[in-house]
Motif scaffolding. Structure first.
Motif, PDB file in Angstrom:
ATOM      1  N   LYS A   1      11.144  20.888  -1.203  1.00 19.64           N
ATOM      2  CA  LYS A   1      11.680  22.236  -1.010  1.00 19.64           C
ATOM      3  C   LYS A   1      13.181  22.255  -1.322  1.00 19.64           C
ATOM      4  O   LYS A   1      13.671  23.157  -1.997  1.00 19.64           O
ATOM      5  CB  LYS A   1      11.438  22.657   0.440  1.00 19.64           C
TER       6      LYS A   1
ATOM      7  N   GLY B   1      16.750  12.474  14.877  1.00 20.90           N
ATOM      8  CA  GLY B   1      17.028  13.729  14.171  1.00 20.90           C
ATOM      9  C   GLY B   1      18.198  14.491  14.734  1.00 20.90           C
ATOM     10  O   GLY B   1      18.797  14.145  15.713  1.00 20.90           O
TER      11      GLY B   1
ATOM     12  N   LYS C   1      19.002  17.181   6.177  1.00 22.07           N
ATOM     13  CA  LYS C   1      20.448  17.119   6.322  1.00 22.07           C
ATOM     14  C   LYS C   1      21.049  16.142   5.310  1.00 22.07           C
ATOM     15  O   LYS C   1      22.098  16.394   4.716  1.00 22.07           O
ATOM     16  CB  LYS C   1      20.777  16.691   7.758  1.00 22.07           C
TER      17      LYS C   1
ATOM     18  N   LYS D   1      17.175  24.300  16.305  1.00 22.91           N
ATOM     19  CA  LYS D   1      18.039  23.131  16.375  1.00 22.91           C
ATOM     20  C   LYS D   1      19.483  23.578  16.437  1.00 22.91           C
ATOM     21  O   LYS D   1      19.936  24.322  15.578  1.00 22.91           O
ATOM     22  CB  LYS D   1      17.852  22.257  15.129  1.00 22.91           C
TER      23      LYS D   1
ATOM     24  N   TRP E   1      28.215   9.024   7.539  1.00 24.74           N
ATOM     25  CA  TRP E   1      27.860   9.070   8.960  1.00 24.74           C
ATOM     26  C   TRP E   1      26.371   8.851   9.074  1.00 24.74           C
ATOM     27  O   TRP E   1      25.596   9.523   8.397  1.00 24.74           O
ATOM     28  CB  TRP E   1      28.259  10.414   9.571  1.00 24.74           C
TER      29      TRP E   1
ATOM     30  N   ASP F   1      28.036   9.905  20.707  1.00 20.14           N
ATOM     31  CA  ASP F   1      28.197  10.429  22.070  1.00 20.14           C
ATOM     32  C   ASP F   1      26.876  10.665  22.790  1.00 20.14           C
ATOM     33  O   ASP F   1      26.857  11.261  23.857  1.00 20.14           O
ATOM     34  CB  ASP F   1      28.998  11.746  22.029  1.00 20.14           C
TER      35      ASP F   1
ATOM     36  N   LEU G   1      30.139  18.216  15.322  1.00 18.55           N
ATOM     37  CA  LEU G   1      30.904  17.038  14.915  1.00 18.55           C
ATOM     38  C   LEU G   1      31.311  17.073  13.447  1.00 18.55           C
ATOM     39  O   LEU G   1      32.141  16.303  13.026  1.00 18.55           O
ATOM     40  CB  LEU G   1      30.066  15.771  15.163  1.00 18.55           C
TER      41      LEU G   1
ATOM     42  N   ALA H   1      12.709  14.008  10.270  1.00 18.42           N
ATOM     43  CA  ALA H   1      13.726  14.470  11.232  1.00 18.42           C
ATOM     44  C   ALA H   1      15.116  14.535  10.610  1.00 18.42           C
ATOM     45  O   ALA H   1      15.977  15.261  11.107  1.00 18.42           O
ATOM     46  CB  ALA H   1      13.739  13.562  12.449  1.00 18.42           C
TER      47      ALA H   1
END
Lengths: 421, 835
Positions: free
Chosen positions: A104, A421, A70, B471, A265, A184, B476, A66
């Protein structure tokens, strides 16, 4: 006539207020440090970067489909000279698409990202084992560690490394700050957001400012590879391998510096059961560290470090025990089983404790631009009566489990934190 | 027959043919004398191509006379035709004239030494003539590319981009795959003997080729043994973009092989220029070696350009969005999405989903694709636009499916097919039996991970193929790379001063906090003089910070610049990148050299930490007033290509300006209910239809005059009535927003919408736009912000703001409170002890 129950109650009060007031001191020290850190950052920005050492970034990943994409993309985009940074994604026996996704991204990263599969016989044994496996394949002079749910700011690694290089003789590691990416999402994540801000500006920044102590947070830190190898890597038995490693770094005569302007983060638990399991693991890990070092440090003359261990003991045992005991006394009084004779404005005191907590939180929030909002102070007040009290249950759960683990074979257990995620 | 009558009949028939060509599938056979329909030109891998379109098969002959090629066709022609060829090396122009009962087509050749191939094709009937330069033709001044082998004529090619649906049937099915060719830079060795020099070479790229990764320049160089490698180099430019700097050192003294990879985006169609700018010095002292004969370099004839490409007929689906997206500022309107007449909402949704996906992938490109029903597809659009057909199979004519090779049955699947026609125009079809299937096909194509597997020209995709969940991207993120908000790399080339102005509008809902800053990542030529060369960032013409450009930063440099603290959400962050570049050279005059260059990399970024705040629902705050990325679009009856295109362009603009992703759901207006509306909406319909749905817009409507009239609080001046366009932002009952876009009499042309939207002229909560572009805003529910752009705030927020960021004040306040509490606590304990 003052009875034993009164003495117990007074003792509880003393412990509770000692901790609260100690945190006021830490909060203020953290606040002071935020001012000096800002100047330090400006100085770094103004000075040429110069020659930088090579860095290996370790990213342990176990069923992280998930979030892993990123994270790896954010790591690949960090400000650090190409060719001097390698990113190793340690695929620790994932049963989902973690490895596939990582590969990948690795293929399109022009050699910047490598994916290592932990062999079957070593996989699934926790973060320490995965990190040790990564360490064996690392070629950088410096090791950086990021959790698989992190998106560091681009400059984070550069700041960490520059500080480590500047303090080469004294520093063994440099840690950054972690912030809540999903703050949030719901009330729980808002609580956690405040908790992390509070923890980092008091316990980390405050301690560093007062007596040059900080604890590795498990992510967003750099450490000299040579030092790490000389310490034989991470302790595979430790559930909070970061705290345990911190103590060994101090024992090796090196410091750990906290810099608040190297920010990552991260995603925090969004559901209470996930939070409960994660915090139980942390508490158990700290109990393990206490057990391992409480006596041994005493006889090694490391008094500053010992003070830190005492602080951990104070927080995890005395403070929580005192709060629980005072609650029990309160309940005994309500049911008429036992009453304290002492008369005092205890309701005011109880209220003041809450106000003090909010005040401390306010001091920490002033150091975190954008978080110094009235809303956050309100949440902090709610947090005192709810979230903070849940730590009692967490602590007792951890204590029971740690006790039971003494009679169980196989040592420790590792609970994977679920990602949204 | 009377000649005038014959002429009239002829003209009428030509018109009839063209008319039929617009609307009817296939070719109508029309008996009579005038059988030459049109003459088209293009280029083919070997040179030029001319195609003569006939109504029916005719005999012809080809002859040559010097630099003229004559084609005599045994049939008539209605009128004289003439034109030029696209840039090529074989032919320049043509003229088609009636000659008795025959037609004579004369082609002016660029050289008498050409080879000619000609053949007849049927369905429709046409004559194709390929003209190529003789392969052994010597080239003197300009190096000639080695042309890839000309392809054999396709078995059933090629009506061009004119006629019915503007299609060219695709030859073959899966093509031959990637091909390569090597084009020598020069036929003879070239020697260079001066300190500064510049040599240009040319390579021709066919517009029907899609250039792939793997292309490179292979340079073979020699240079003097006395050349000083510290200051001597060659900069390689492709179409004026520097791609590589070669240091003239000991590794390449004699015939040094240098392979320079070149990304496909550096090449363009037509003639490409490769320039080698060299700077050679033997000694570093000033003014000492200008005439030194020891400064020489040789470019050997073994140097060549290696181009890896696939021919147009082989265009794979995986190449999407090429060629539809390969636009520049001058050709932003070059693609059209064609949906069926009487389209279903799902088909429009598929079209917009594709547009939004394009906009996400490139937020700074200015492109304005059309979205039109097939009946609005004109010959002009068909011949000049890349076209994407999206729709249910049954709704497209047979000719479309023949061209794309649609299988007889596509039940349970979505069919995708693409090719380039002979004029280099892209054609893509995504069809299925249902509009959901079409939408599925679009989604599949737009997913990079799935598209990478589409290494074919056409495929059928089962509708039960699992697709990853969409998605939404988080807003942010505090770090905005230049690649996302500006036009990528900023390149400064040549010595002396350079400047580039950049501007970013901070989203109005962002409340900046912490330390906003700009982080520049740059690289530059290693020969820059560190004492003279610098990169500077200015805010409002005031220099803020500089970095010297020395050897240590040539590969990777970093400049961290704090942003002024008074920048707020909604403000424009304007800054100048200024560079002064100079090289380690003698100071004997003002010598310009491209050996000096600087690239501010697209991975540079703005670091803007922020929290989100509420902004008032006004048109000027669009699209930022949309709280989440989900929008329901309601299309009224009579929504035509103008309206669809305008909406599409607005959505692209929104998506490019929003940092998060936008997702649409398109429905008919009949599905809209004002009382039950949930989520943000866009309503696109005529004013009477809008009023008919009970939407409380603030203007009235006069059905007799078919014009907008005044409503509550909105006086409408007469000229706004009939052809006015209405924009109104309304708060729905679930507190989400509805943007109403309406027209009175008929759907206005795209310019009115676009002009208002793209020039940020919409203001207030209701805004009327006149046909001449005048805009009249009204602030009915929300007061006009003062000054413009500033968000209204509650009074107490000002007090809170004073504390925010003033950490010293708040810290002292908090510490003071703690001390008071401490004293209170000690006194309490002491009082307990006393008891």
């Amino acid at each position: 006539m003052i009875g034993p129950i009164d003495y117990v109650f007074i003792a509880c009060l003393v412990v509770i207020w000692s901790v609260l007031l100690y945190h006021v001191v830490l909060s203020y020290a953290g606040y002071r440090y935020s001012l000096s850190a800002q100047k330090e950052k400006e100085r770094l920005d103004e000075t040429p970067i110069g020659e930088l050492p090579s860095v290996t970034v370790l990213v342990p990943a176990h069923n992280e489909e998930a979030v892993i994409e990123k994270t790896l993309l954010a790591l690949a985009a960090m400000d650090y000279p190409t060719g001097k940074v390698e990113i190793i994604c340690i695929n620790d026996g994932s049963r989902d698409r973690t490895g596939k996704i990582a590969r990948k991204i690795s293929e399109s990263s022009k050699g910047k990202i490598r994916v290592l599969d932990v062999p079957k016989e070593r996989s699934g044994k926790g973060k320490s084992e995965a990190l040790n496996f990564g360490l064996e394949h690392a070629s950088g002079e410096i090791i950086a560690v990021y959790d698989a749910d992190n998106t560091p700011e681009r400059s984070a690694l550069l700041y960490l490394v520059r500080n480590l290089v500047e303090g080469k003789d004294a520093l063994g590691a440099v840690i950054g700050k972690f912030r809540t990416r999903n703050q949030d999402r719901n009330l729980l994540t808002r609580f956690i957001n405040l908790e992390t801000i509070f923890f980092q500006w008091t316990t980390q920044a405050g301690r560093w400012n007062l007596y040059r102590l900080a604890t590795i947070p498990g992510t967003n830190f750099v450490v000299w590879t040579e030092l790490l190898k000389s310490l034989k890597g991470w302790d595979p038995k430790a559930l909070t391998e970061d705290t345990e490693l911190s103590i060994r770094i101090y024992l090796a005569g090196k410091f750990i510096k906290m810099i608040p302007y190297a920010v990552t983060w991260e995603e925090e638990p969004e559901r209470w059961p996930v939070w409960f399991r994660q915090r139980t693991r942390w508490a158990m890990g700290n109990i393990y560290v206490l057990k391992k070092y409480f006596l041994s440090l005493l006889f090694r003359g490391k008094f500053r470090l010992y003070w830190d261990i005492l602080y951990m003991l104070l927080i995890y045992f005395l403070f929580l025990t005192s709060v629980t005991t005072s609650l029990v006394i309160f309940l005994l009084g309500l049911t008429g089983i036992g009453n304290i004779v002492l008369e005092g404005p205890f309701n005011i005191l109880w209220f003041l404790a809450a106000v003090l907590f909010v005040t401390e939180m306010g001091i920490s929030l002033t150091a975190e631009p954008g978080e110094d909002r009235a809303t956050n102070l309100t949440i902090a007040l709610v947090m005192y009566f709810t979230y903070s009290q849940l730590w009692l249950i967490v602590m007792f759960n951890a204590l029971i489990k740690s006790f039971l683990s003494l009679f169980r074979k196989g040592g420790h257990f590792w609970v994977k934190t679920e990602r949204a995620g | 027959m009377d000649l005038r009558l014959s002429g009239k009949i002829c003209v009428v028939r030509v018109l009839a043919c063209l008319f039929a060509g617009l609307f009817v599938t296939g070719v109508l056979s029309t008996p009579g004398e005038c059988t030459v329909n049109s003459v088209r030109t293009g280029i083919q891998p070997g040179g030029a191509r001319i195609v003569v379109d006939l109504d029916r098969a005719s005999e012809y002959s080809v002859s040559r006379s010097g630099s003229e090629l004559r084609i005599t066709i045994n049939t008539g022609i209605a009128r004289q035709l003439s034109g030029n060829f696209p840039a090529n090396r074989a032919a320049s122009s043509y003229r088609a004239l009636p000659s008795g009962n025959e037609t004579l087509v004369t082609v002016v050749l660029k050289s008498p030494e050409v080879s000619v191939r000609h053949f007849k094709l049927v369905k429709p009937d046409r004559i194709v003539i390929d003209i190529s330069p003789e392969s052994k033709t010597a080239v003197s001044d300009t190096p000639t590319p080695k042309i890839a082998p000309a392809q054999a004529p396709a078995p059933a090619p090629a009506v061009p981009a004119t006629g019915a649906q503007g299609l060219v049937p695709a030859p073959g099915s899966f093509g031959k795959g990637p091909q390569t060719f090597n084009s020598p830079l020069t036929q003879v060795d070239i020697s260079v003997g001066s300190v500064f020099s510049s040599q240009s070479f040319f390579v021709d790229i066919s517009p029907t080729w899609k250039i792939l990764d793997g292309s490179y320049i292979h340079l073979v160089l020699s240079h003097s043994q006395t050349t000083n490698p510290r200051i001597s180099n060659v900069v390689v430019n492709v179409n004026n973009d520097p791609v590589y700097t070669i240091v003239l050192d000991r590794n390449n003294i004699w015939k040094g092989d240098i392979k320079i990879p070149v990304s496909p985006e550096y090449f363009g169609e037509g003639t490409n220029t490769i320039t080698l700018n060299s700077y050679m010095r033997s000694i570093e002292e000033q003014c000492q070696d200008i005439d030194n004969p020891g400064n020489w370099m040789r470019i050997h004839r073994e140097s060549f350009v290696h181009v890896r490409y696939i021919p147009g007929s082989d265009l794979r689906l995986m190449e999407f969005t090429s060629p539809f997206f390969e636009t520049n500022l001058n050709h932003k309107e070059n693609s059209a999405i064609v949906i069926p007449d009487g389209f279903e909402p799902g088909e429009a949704e598929a079209a917009y989903e594709m547009l939004l996906s394009w906009a996400r992938s490139s937020r700074f490109k200015d492109f304005r694709p059309k979205v039109i029903p097939i009946s609005e597809l004109t010959t002009e659009i068909a011949s000049t636009f890349h076209i994407i057909y999206l729709g249910r199979k049954e709704k497209f004519p047979k000719s479309v499916h023949d061209a794309f090779g649609t299988p007889a049955s596509i039940k349970g699947s979505s069919y995708l097919s693409s090719f380039l026609n002979s004029q280099g125009k892209g054609r893509l079809l995504i069809t299925a039996e249902t509009s959901q299937g079409v939408s599925f096909g679009v989604r599949a194509l737009m997913l990079p991970e799935l598209r990478e597997q589409m290494n074919v020209r056409n495929l059928s995709l089962a509708l039960d193929t699992p697709l990853p969940q969409r998605k939404a991207r988080s807003e942010l993120d505090a770090e905005l790379p230049f690649s996302q908000i500006f036009t990528g790399d900023v390149v400064f080339r040549g010595t002396y001063s350079h400047e580039r102005f950049l501007s970013f509008r901070v989203p109005p809902q962002w409340d900046l906090k912490g330390t906003p800053r700009i982080v520049l990542r740059y690289r530059h030529s290693p020969v820059l003089n560190e004492r003279k060369s610098a990169l500077t960032v200015d805010f409002e013409d005031v220099p803020r910070k500089s970095a010297p450009l020395g050897v240590t930063t040539s590969e990777e440099g970093r400049l961290d610049v704090p942003v002024p603290r008074d920048i707020k959400g909604g403000d424009f962050l304007n800054f100048n990148l200024r560079a002064y570049l100079d090289i380690d050279t003698f100071d004997c005059g003002h010598n310009f050299t491209e050996a000096a260059w600087l690239v501010v990399d697209k991975s540079s970024y703005l670091h803007l930490p922020h929290t989100l705040k509420r902004i008032s629902p006004l048109l000027e705050h669009l699209p930022h007033t949309i709280s989440d990325g989900n929008v329901n679009v309601y299309l009224g009856p009579g929504t035509d290509g103008n309206a669809l295109t305008s909406l599409g362009n607005m959505l692209i603009y929104w998506q490019q300006n929003l940092l998060g992703d936008l997702f649409l759901s398109v429905k008919n207006l009949s599905a809209f209910s004002w009382d039950g509306a949930v989520g943000n909406s866009i309503v696109l319909a005529s004013v009477p239809d809008i009023r008919g749905k009970g939407i409380p817009i603030s203007v009235g409507y006069d059905p007799a005059k078919k014009s907008i009239i005044s409503g509550p609080k909105v006086p409408v001046v007469p000229e706004f009535g009939e052809r006015a366009v209405l924009f109104q932002l309304l708060s729905q009952k679930d507190s989400s927003l509805a943007l109403v876009m309406g027209w009175a009499r008929s759907v206005p042309g795209g310019d009115i919408f676009n002009d208002a939207i793209f020039r940020n002229r919409l203001r207030g909560d209701i805004c009327l736009v006149a046909p001449d572009g005048r805009v009249v805003p009204f602030y009915l529910e929300t007061p006009e912000p003062e000054p413009a752009g500033k968000i209204s705030r509650e009074w107490y927020m000002e007090i809170v703001d004073k504390f925010r960021g003033d950490r010293t004040t708040l810290g002292i306040f908090a510490l003071g409170t703690s001390l008071v509490l401490f004293v209170l606590f000690v006194s309490l304990v002491r009082s307990m002890k006393k008891r």
